[in-house]
Design an enzyme around this catalytic site. Structure first.
Site, PDB file in Angstrom:
ATOM      1  N   ASP A  49      67.271  43.572 -22.928  1.00 50.48           N
ATOM      2  CA  ASP A  49      66.392  43.875 -24.283  1.00 50.48           C
ATOM      3  C   ASP A  49      65.166  42.904 -24.188  1.00 50.48           C
ATOM      4  O   ASP A  49      65.101  41.633 -23.899  1.00 50.48           O
ATOM      5  CB  ASP A  49      67.282  43.670 -25.448  1.00 50.48           C
ATOM      6  CG  ASP A  49      66.458  43.890 -26.603  1.00 50.48           C
ATOM      7  OD1 ASP A  49      65.951  45.104 -26.911  1.00 50.48           O
ATOM      8  OD2 ASP A  49      66.432  43.128 -27.369  1.00 50.48           O
ATOM      9  N   ALA A  50      64.048  43.306 -24.589  1.00 46.77           N
ATOM     10  CA  ALA A  50      62.817  42.680 -25.172  1.00 46.77           C
ATOM     11  C   ALA A  50      62.515  41.297 -24.165  1.00 46.77           C
ATOM     12  O   ALA A  50      62.759  40.159 -24.404  1.00 46.77           O
ATOM     13  CB  ALA A  50      62.876  42.245 -26.538  1.00 46.77           C
ATOM     14  N   GLU A  62      63.104  45.814 -20.438  1.00 55.08           N
ATOM     15  CA  GLU A  62      62.104  46.407 -21.710  1.00 55.08           C
ATOM     16  C   GLU A  62      61.161  45.420 -21.891  1.00 55.08           C
ATOM     17  O   GLU A  62      61.249  44.076 -22.419  1.00 55.08           O
ATOM     18  CB  GLU A  62      63.165  46.620 -22.650  1.00 55.08           C
ATOM     19  CG  GLU A  62      62.399  47.280 -24.084  1.00 55.08           C
ATOM     20  CD  GLU A  62      62.524  46.802 -25.417  1.00 55.08           C
ATOM     21  OE1 GLU A  62      61.857  47.231 -26.326  1.00 55.08           O
ATOM     22  OE2 GLU A  62      63.384  45.761 -25.738  1.00 55.08           O
ATOM     23  N   ASP A 103      56.374  52.315 -21.383  1.00 57.14           N
ATOM     24  CA  ASP A 103      56.411  53.061 -22.558  1.00 57.14           C
ATOM     25  C   ASP A 103      54.890  53.542 -22.835  1.00 57.14           C
ATOM     26  O   ASP A 103      54.904  54.269 -23.519  1.00 57.14           O
ATOM     27  CB  ASP A 103      56.261  52.155 -23.844  1.00 57.14           C
ATOM     28  CG  ASP A 103      57.749  51.456 -24.053  1.00 57.14           C
ATOM     29  OD1 ASP A 103      58.662  52.207 -23.630  1.00 57.14           O
ATOM     30  OD2 ASP A 103      58.022  50.470 -24.820  1.00 57.14           O
ATOM     31  N   ASP A 104      53.709  53.463 -21.896  1.00 60.97           N
ATOM     32  CA  ASP A 104      52.657  54.026 -22.038  1.00 60.97           C
ATOM     33  C   ASP A 104      52.689  55.621 -21.913  1.00 60.97           C
ATOM     34  O   ASP A 104      51.858  56.079 -22.663  1.00 60.97           O
ATOM     35  CB  ASP A 104      51.747  53.346 -20.856  1.00 60.97           C
ATOM     36  CG  ASP A 104      51.234  52.098 -21.041  1.00 60.97           C
ATOM     37  OD1 ASP A 104      51.757  51.325 -22.315  1.00 60.97           O
ATOM     38  OD2 ASP A 104      50.312  51.523 -20.425  1.00 60.97           O
ATOM     39  N   PHE A 105      53.483  56.201 -21.062  1.00 58.51           N
ATOM     40  CA  PHE A 105      53.593  57.479 -21.226  1.00 58.51           C
ATOM     41  C   PHE A 105      54.073  58.106 -22.440  1.00 58.51           C
ATOM     42  O   PHE A 105      53.649  59.136 -22.872  1.00 58.51           O
ATOM     43  CB  PHE A 105      54.710  57.917 -19.841  1.00 58.51           C
ATOM     44  CG  PHE A 105      55.131  59.292 -19.839  1.00 58.51           C
ATOM     45  CD1 PHE A 105      54.333  60.173 -19.127  1.00 58.51           C
ATOM     46  CD2 PHE A 105      56.275  59.907 -20.231  1.00 58.51           C
ATOM     47  CE1 PHE A 105      54.611  61.432 -18.980  1.00 58.51           C
ATOM     48  CE2 PHE A 105      56.537  61.363 -20.066  1.00 58.51           C
ATOM     49  CZ  PHE A 105      55.654  62.103 -19.662  1.00 58.51           C
ATOM     50  N   HIS A 106      55.193  57.424 -22.962  1.00 61.71           N
ATOM     51  CA  HIS A 106      55.762  57.735 -24.322  1.00 61.71           C
ATOM     52  C   HIS A 106      54.572  57.953 -25.358  1.00 61.71           C
ATOM     53  O   HIS A 106      54.217  58.780 -25.956  1.00 61.71           O
ATOM     54  CB  HIS A 106      56.740  56.941 -24.888  1.00 61.71           C
ATOM     55  CG  HIS A 106      57.217  57.265 -26.032  1.00 61.71           C
ATOM     56  ND1 HIS A 106      56.462  56.222 -27.319  1.00 61.71           N
ATOM     57  CD2 HIS A 106      58.042  57.701 -26.887  1.00 61.71           C
ATOM     58  CE1 HIS A 106      56.992  56.788 -28.341  1.00 61.71           C
ATOM     59  NE2 HIS A 106      57.835  57.772 -28.068  1.00 61.71           N
ATOM     60  N   ASP A 156      64.417  52.963 -29.865  1.00 60.15           N
ATOM     61  CA  ASP A 156      63.198  52.282 -30.770  1.00 60.15           C
ATOM     62  C   ASP A 156      62.250  53.062 -31.580  1.00 60.15           C
ATOM     63  O   ASP A 156      61.917  52.894 -32.395  1.00 60.15           O
ATOM     64  CB  ASP A 156      62.286  51.213 -29.894  1.00 60.15           C
ATOM     65  CG  ASP A 156      63.091  49.908 -29.856  1.00 60.15           C
ATOM     66  OD1 ASP A 156      63.873  49.364 -30.800  1.00 60.15           O
ATOM     67  OD2 ASP A 156      63.087  49.092 -28.829  1.00 60.15           O
ATOM     68  N   GLN A 157      61.674  54.001 -30.479  1.00 57.36           N
ATOM     69  CA  GLN A 157      60.495  54.927 -30.957  1.00 57.36           C
ATOM     70  C   GLN A 157      60.911  55.857 -31.946  1.00 57.36           C
ATOM     71  O   GLN A 157      60.061  56.307 -33.102  1.00 57.36           O
ATOM     72  CB  GLN A 157      60.029  55.849 -29.950  1.00 57.36           C
ATOM     73  CG  GLN A 157      59.328  54.783 -28.595  1.00 57.36           C
ATOM     74  CD  GLN A 157      58.454  53.870 -29.156  1.00 57.36           C
ATOM     75  OE1 GLN A 157      57.599  53.986 -29.864  1.00 57.36           O
ATOM     76  NE2 GLN A 157      58.084  52.499 -28.553  1.00 57.36           N
TER      77      GLN A 157
END
Length: 604
Positions: free
Chosen positions: A277-278, A311, A336-339, A406-407
């Site tokens: 995580d993070a 992540e 995450d850019d795709f999302h 998260d999203q």
């Protein structure tokens, strides 16, 4: 073995290797207890039933240890420091009464494993299914999830990613408020019930990844800082406060704590990998970064390779570069850019970090070909350059999704993507996700367009509960959601997030599930890196081997096709759509009436 990076005089004598040393460790002759308390002058072991108090011996590096003969698993205990403060074990393997209760001795060798990890596991072909143990099944917990494993195997995924299972305070929690890092949450069941879940998953051919948190401690019940003033540092900060001290002069204890924890999950529970995580908040400016040291230690484990996933929104290629090339050696990273591109395109998001994306067909194509979009150019949200180039790296190093915990939780009402866009667009987005060569990840319930939201929920008490509620409101200030944010302390936030499996009896949900099953089966026949064939304002086409997928992001799209192709799948098939609007295939073009996906097979 790989040794822990420690300062001079900070070692543990004969315990310098990364073998289990912390917590209560059973052996044929009894149980050895060891805890890191470098600022204490003395430590005592307090045993229950019958009550006994035993002095612990100081060891190098600020550790205290005691061995109790003829003591068995199941014994409960605490530690007392300097004759005053009494705490549970920060490396406890089980907290049967919760984060603040006594710790319990657990013998991991007592469980009889029926299945073994597959030596033929191929992480290049991973299909991940992320789930939260408290809300995935009606029963909740390890046993409830175990009952649903045959469903997941039949669905067509091959890897389960469990949101954090480590002990947290309260009846429910996302898991990112970790208290006892080594103890599976008593809210979900016992350590052996977790082993049974992993065991049964392996029997069905499913790999299991565990989400771990090494960037901060939860605000309640995390006792390592009480044992050591060197746990946290004011030199580095995270969004959750002071960072864990991984690079200070007394950092050996924290490093060892986290490294032993990671290896425990992989060895004592036979997890196939870890999601970290993070990782941007794991700050380590020492000579050997914690993540690199973890990768090296995990690589030395016997058996098939384990997968470590970061992540990290920074788009740093060195996260997945091999150790010998100066990287951290992790197996994959959430990209995450795709999302973000698809949410901007389909849902119109423009707050916070979404303002960095246009969602245009050209940007989506660039993201697919580059594995992520930002590779060093300016980010409005970050206020400077973001990312490094990654288009030359293997696609299996990047995890894509259109939903994750998260999203969805970042929406004030916990709304999923399919709650906010037309169902035809959702089918098209799902098709693109599962056609893209990067590792796809589904979030529980998205495969049937679940009606339940996934809200942020906690179960804290007193002033902390009020602070969490207020913090949640402030978290969305940049998004301007205001009073729409549901209080995470409201029990309804948890209850509404539990999946409703009865929905599968309804045709709408059953149709989406049929589509996902078919797409996952189709994915197994795909090969090759995606090549962009055409980009238009309304859509694009991608080729993988002898398959060509056309994606229309909106209606009135016309995409060209080569001659000699055969349509083999469409998101507008009658088995998926109650009101199908199939693309019209002409000799050289395909016309779309609305957002949709069409898969074509090319002549060899």
């Amino acid at each position: 073995m790989v040794g822990v990076g420690v300062g001079e005089g900070d070692g543990m004598g004969g315990l310098s290797e990364l073998e289990p040393s912390l917590g209560a460790l059973p052996s044929p002759g009894g149980v050895t207890f060891r805890v890191w308390a470098p600022a204490s002058k003395g430590a005592e072991l307090l045993l229950e039933d019958p009550e006994r108090v035993l002095s612990m011996q100081r060891e190098p590096g600020g550790y205290f240890a005691a061995t109790v003969h003829r003591l068995a698993a199941g014994a409960r205990y605490r530690y007392r420091l300097d004759g005053a403060s009494i705490f549970p074990d920060p490396a406890s393997r089980h907290q049967p009464e919760g984060a603040h209760g006594p710790s319990q001795v657990v013998d991991p060798t007592k469980y009889r494993w029926r299945s073994t990890r597959s030596a033929s596991a191929n992480w290049n072909e991973a299909i991940i299914y992320e789930l939260h143990l408290g809300t995935f099944s009606p029963q909740g917990g390890f046993e409830g999830a175990c009952r649903k494993l045959p469903y997941l195997a039949e669905l067509g995924v091959n890897t389960i990613e469990l949101m954090p299972v480590a002990q947290c305070p309260g009846r429910w929690n996302w898991g990112y408020d970790p208290a006892s890092f080594f103890a599976p949450s008593n809210a979900y069941g016992t350590p052996d019930e977790l082993r049974c879940l992993v065991d049964e998953a392996h029997r069905l051919g499913l790999s299991v990844i565990h989400d771990v948190v090494y960037n901060h401690f939860g605000p309640d019940g995390a006792y390592l800082p009480a044992f050591s003033p060197y746990t946290l540092t004011s030199r580095h900060h995270t969004p959750w406060g002071q960072a864990l001290d991984f690079d200070g002069p007394h950092s050996h204890g924290v490093r060892r704590f986290c490294l032993e924890n990671a290896l425990m999950w992989l060895k004592e529970y036979q997890f196939d990998g870890l999601r970290l995580d993070a990782t941007f908040a794991i700050v380590d400016e020492g000579p050997s970064h914690l993540l690199a040291e973890l990768s090296a230690a995990v690589a030395e484990l016997e058996g098939p390779p384990r997968l470590l996933i970061a992540e990290d929104p920074r788009n740093l290629r060195n996260m997945v570069l091999p150790l010998e090339q100066g990287g951290f050696g992790l197996g994959a990273v959430w990209a995450d850019d795709f999302h973000h591109q698809l949410r901007v395109r389909f849902a119109g998001d423009d707050r916070g970090y979404f303002k960095d994306f246009s969602g245009s067909s050209a940007q989506i194509a660039r993201t697919l070909c580059g594995n992520w979009f930002y590779s060093g150019h300016h980010s409005k949200h970050d206020g400077g350059p973001r990312g490094t180039g990654a288009g030359d790296l293997p696609v299996c190093r990047f995890v894509y999704c259109i939903q994750n915990h998260d999203q969805i939780g970042n929406q004030p009402d916990g709304a999923r993507l399919h709650h906010q866009i037309p169902v035809a667009a959702y089918r098209a987005a799902s098709a693109l996700l599962l056609f893209a060569p990067q590792i796809p990840m589904l979030f529980m319930g998205q495969e049937w367009a679940a009606g339940s939201p996934f809200l942020f929920f906690t179960d804290h008490q007193g002033e902390l509960a009020e602070a969490v509620s207020e913090g949640r409101r402030k978290e969305f200030e940049d998004f301007d959601f205001g009073d729409e944010v549901l209080d995470p302390q409201d029990p309804e936030a948890f209850r509404r997030s539990v999946l409703d499996w009865d929905e599968l009896e309804g045709e709408h949900h059953a149709a989406i599930l049929r589509m996902y099953r078919d797409l996952l089966a189709l994915r197994r026949s795909l090969s090759g890196k995606a090549e962009v064939q055409e980009v238009q304002a309304a859509g694009l086409s991608l080729r993988r081997g002898n398959h060509l997928m056309l994606i229309a992001f909106e209606g009135d799209a016309q995409l060209s096709v080569p001659s000699g192709v055969k349509a083999i799948w469409s998101s507008e098939d009658r088995s998926y759509a109650a009101d199908p609007l199939p693309p019209v295939v002409d000799t050289a073009t395909v016309s779309f009436g609305r957002a949709a996906a069409l898969l074509l097979e090319l002549d060899e």
